[in-house]
Design an enzyme around this catalytic site. Structure first.
Site, PDB file in Angstrom:
ATOM      1  N   ILE A  85      25.831  51.286  14.839  1.00  0.00           N
ATOM      2  CA  ILE A  85      27.275  50.951  14.970  1.00  0.00           C
ATOM      3  C   ILE A  85      27.263  50.779  16.490  1.00  0.00           C
ATOM      4  CG2 ILE A  85      28.295  51.652  12.871  1.00  0.00           C
ATOM      5  CD1 ILE A  85      29.362  54.264  14.674  1.00  0.00           C
ATOM      6  N   GLN A 141      23.958  48.934  29.518  1.00  0.00           N
ATOM      7  CA  GLN A 141      24.875  47.993  29.266  1.00  0.00           C
ATOM      8  C   GLN A 141      26.137  48.679  29.664  1.00  0.00           C
ATOM      9  OE1 GLN A 141      26.725  45.211  29.583  1.00  0.00           O
ATOM     10  NE2 GLN A 141      25.227  44.402  28.199  1.00  0.00           N
ATOM     11  N   GLY A 143      29.722  49.768  29.575  1.00  0.00           N
ATOM     12  CA  GLY A 143      30.625  50.050  28.417  1.00  0.00           C
ATOM     13  C   GLY A 143      29.782  50.501  27.201  1.00  0.00           C
ATOM     14  N   TYR A 147      26.111  54.096  22.990  1.00  0.00           N
ATOM     15  CA  TYR A 147      24.935  53.312  22.171  1.00  0.00           C
ATOM     16  C   TYR A 147      23.703  53.339  23.209  1.00  0.00           C
ATOM     17  CZ  TYR A 147      23.540  48.928  19.851  1.00  0.00           C
ATOM     18  OH  TYR A 147      22.649  48.039  19.141  1.00  0.00           O
TER      19      TYR A 147
HETATM   20  N1  CAA Z   1      29.363  44.873  35.171  1.00  0.00           N
HETATM   21  C1  CAA Z   1      30.356  45.200  36.292  1.00  0.00           C
HETATM   22  N2  CAA Z   1      31.760  45.126  35.737  1.00  0.00           N
HETATM   23  C2  CAA Z   1      32.053  44.795  34.809  1.00  0.00           C
HETATM   24  C3  CAA Z   1      31.239  44.602  33.739  1.00  0.00           C
HETATM   25  C4  CAA Z   1      29.849  44.524  34.072  1.00  0.00           C
HETATM   26  N3  CAA Z   1      29.095  44.282  32.935  1.00  0.00           N
HETATM   27  N4  CAA Z   1      31.989  44.272  32.785  1.00  0.00           N
HETATM   28  C5  CAA Z   1      33.284  44.389  32.825  1.00  0.00           C
HETATM   29  N5  CAA Z   1      33.318  44.873  34.208  1.00  0.00           N
HETATM   30  C6  CAA Z   1      34.775  45.330  35.051  1.00  0.00           C
HETATM   31  C7  CAA Z   1      35.562  44.136  34.840  1.00  0.00           C
HETATM   32  O1  CAA Z   1      35.508  42.981  35.720  1.00  0.00           O
HETATM   33  C8  CAA Z   1      36.823  45.173  35.172  1.00  0.00           C
HETATM   34  O2  CAA Z   1      36.825  45.139  36.531  1.00  0.00           O
HETATM   35  P1  CAA Z   1      38.453  45.077  37.527  1.00  0.00           P
HETATM   36  O3  CAA Z   1      39.328  46.144  36.753  1.00  0.00           O
HETATM   37  O4  CAA Z   1      38.308  45.117  38.890  1.00  0.00           O
HETATM   38  O5  CAA Z   1      38.943  43.329  36.913  1.00  0.00           O
HETATM   39  C9  CAA Z   1      36.619  46.269  34.805  1.00  0.00           C
HETATM   40  O6  CAA Z   1      35.258  46.270  34.610  1.00  0.00           O
HETATM   41  C10 CAA Z   1      37.196  46.534  33.356  1.00  0.00           C
HETATM   42  O7  CAA Z   1      36.681  45.354  32.548  1.00  0.00           O
HETATM   43  P2  CAA Z   1      37.377  45.243  30.898  1.00  0.00           P
HETATM   44  O8  CAA Z   1      38.861  44.546  31.324  1.00  0.00           O
HETATM   45  O9  CAA Z   1      36.417  44.354  30.220  1.00  0.00           O
HETATM   46  O10 CAA Z   1      37.663  46.524  30.329  1.00  0.00           O
HETATM   47  P3  CAA Z   1      37.810  46.895  29.033  1.00  0.00           P
HETATM   48  O11 CAA Z   1      37.998  48.507  29.110  1.00  0.00           O
HETATM   49  O12 CAA Z   1      38.974  46.239  28.379  1.00  0.00           O
HETATM   50  O13 CAA Z   1      36.515  46.545  28.303  1.00  0.00           O
HETATM   51  C11 CAA Z   1      34.281  46.776  27.603  1.00  0.00           C
HETATM   52  C12 CAA Z   1      35.325  47.070  28.607  1.00  0.00           C
HETATM   53  C13 CAA Z   1      34.714  47.312  26.262  1.00  0.00           C
HETATM   54  C14 CAA Z   1      32.990  47.337  27.940  1.00  0.00           C
HETATM   55  C15 CAA Z   1      34.000  45.271  27.718  1.00  0.00           C
HETATM   56  O14 CAA Z   1      34.032  44.812  28.874  1.00  0.00           O
HETATM   57  C16 CAA Z   1      32.912  44.680  26.284  1.00  0.00           C
HETATM   58  O15 CAA Z   1      33.147  44.809  25.379  1.00  0.00           O
HETATM   59  N6  CAA Z   1      31.877  44.637  27.102  1.00  0.00           N
HETATM   60  C17 CAA Z   1      30.763  44.192  26.150  1.00  0.00           C
HETATM   61  C18 CAA Z   1      29.882  45.103  26.093  1.00  0.00           C
HETATM   62  C19 CAA Z   1      28.324  44.810  25.288  1.00  0.00           C
HETATM   63  O16 CAA Z   1      27.761  43.752  25.548  1.00  0.00           O
HETATM   64  N7  CAA Z   1      28.372  45.149  24.117  1.00  0.00           N
HETATM   65  C20 CAA Z   1      27.004  44.891  23.405  1.00  0.00           C
HETATM   66  C21 CAA Z   1      27.348  45.018  21.964  1.00  0.00           C
HETATM   67  S1  CAA Z   1      26.142  44.186  20.979  1.00  0.00           S
HETATM   68  C22 CAA Z   1      24.979  45.283  21.014  1.00  0.00           C
HETATM   69  O17 CAA Z   1      25.119  46.442  21.545  1.00  0.00           O
HETATM   70  C23 CAA Z   1      23.703  44.764  20.182  1.00  0.00           C
HETATM   71  C24 CAA Z   1      22.598  44.994  21.094  1.00  0.00           C
HETATM   72  O18 CAA Z   1      21.841  46.081  20.415  1.00  0.00           O
HETATM   73  C25 CAA Z   1      22.346  44.139  22.002  1.00  0.00           C
END
Ligand code: CAA
Length: 240
Positions: A85, A141, A143, A147
């Site tokens: 998850i 990754q 966030g 995981y």
């Molecule tokens: N690198 C650097 N900065 C980042 C970033 C990154 N990759 N992603 C977001 N930020 C920054 C944003 O630009 C933002 O900056 P500002 O405040 O200066 O504008 C700040 O971080 C906050 O970003 P969010 O508004 O997106 O923050 P949030 O709290 O709403 O969400 C998060 C954060 C939950 C991590 C969301 O960005 C997200 O869901 N990201 C995707 C994570 C991901 O790739 N998960 C993989 C799931 S699939 C999986 O895991 C399967 C597998 O095995 C591959």
């Protein structure tokens, strides 16, 4: 006798494709699931694969399940730890519960089921364990400290356990999928996912079948000399 295979989280997503691939290869497959009974029933109806509901985080529940499988089908010879998850959030917003849930489901379940099936594999002098890691356990990754920590833990766990299994003919390997077209990946915000796909040299998300084919190889009798390895299946997104 057909080899007995347990696939955790085996009724949906990558797990479902793995269960089907193993069934097509002539294995007796048990696909476990935690809570989604509707999906499990539909999967079982469509494929004829036996499903079993238990919480892979719960050691006692795993013990009851593995005993029931042994009594009905014989010892588990192929174990695919696929249950996983996400609870994504930056660390300042991540709660302790989000940490625990991800560590327990992704990594704790590997401990439970490997421990419970290992003696049987030792006795049979044969075993195939495949743990599903992740590109995000290799590369990190944003966030995902929970995981990435759990998946990276799976990669270390795999190497350590492969040393314990080698002399008994038990191989223990990991697969590190990249971004695969499943519900989990579709839950990533679209603008974030778009940027991720742009970085995949192959130019597309993976399919669950891309991963299942790797499992098929690693669980085959012929893969006897492959142990302690991590097979990256990620379209070239990360080379490790
Ligand atoms: N690198 C650097 N900065 C980042 C970033 C990154 N990759 N992603 C977001 N930020 C920054 C944003 O630009 C933002 O900056 P500002 O405040 O200066 O504008 C700040 O971080 C906050 O970003 P969010 O508004 O997106 O923050 P949030 O709290 O709403 O969400 C998060 C954060 C939950 C991590 C969301 O960005 C997200 O869901 N990201 C995707 C994570 C991901 O790739 N998960 C993989 C799931 S699939 C999986 O895991 C399967 C597998 O095995 C591959």
């Amino acid at each position: 006798m057909a080899r007995v295979a347990l696939v955790t989280g085996g009724t949906r997503g990558i797990g479902a494709a793995i269960s089907v691939a193993l069934q097509q290869a002539g294995r007796v497959v048990i696909a476990s699931f935690a809570g989604n009974t509707v999906a499990a029933e539909a999967f079982s109806k469509e494929t004829g694969i036996e499903t079993m509901q238990f919480d892979a985080c719960d050691f006692d529940a795993c013990a009851t399940a593995t005993s029931a499988i042994a009594a009905k089908h014989g010892k588990i010879e192929i174990l695919v730890n696929n249950a996983g998850i996400t609870r994504d959030a930056v660390i300042t917003k991540m709660t302790r519960d989000m940490w625990d849930a991800v560590l327990d489901t992704n990594l704790g379940s590997c401990f439970n089921l490997c421990k419970l099936s290992f003696d049987g594999m030792k006795a049979n002098k044969f075993g195939r364990i495949v743990n599903i890691g992740s590109i995000n356990g290799q590369a990190g990754q944003y966030g995902q400290v929970n995981y990435a920590g759990a998946k990276s833990g799976i990669h270390g766990f795999t190497k350590a356990l492969s040393l314990e299994g080698a002399r008994y003919g038990i191989t223990v390997n990991a697969i590190a999928p990249g971004y695969v077209d499943t519900e989990m990946v579709r839950a990533v915000p679209p603008e974030v996912l778009e940027k991720i796909i742009a970085k995949i040299p192959r130019g597309r998300l993976g399919t669950a079948e891309d991963i299942a084919r790797g499992v098929l190889f690693l669980t085959s009798d012929d893969a006897d000399f492959v142990t302690g390895s991590t097979l990256s299946i990620n379209g070239g997104q990360h080379m490790y």
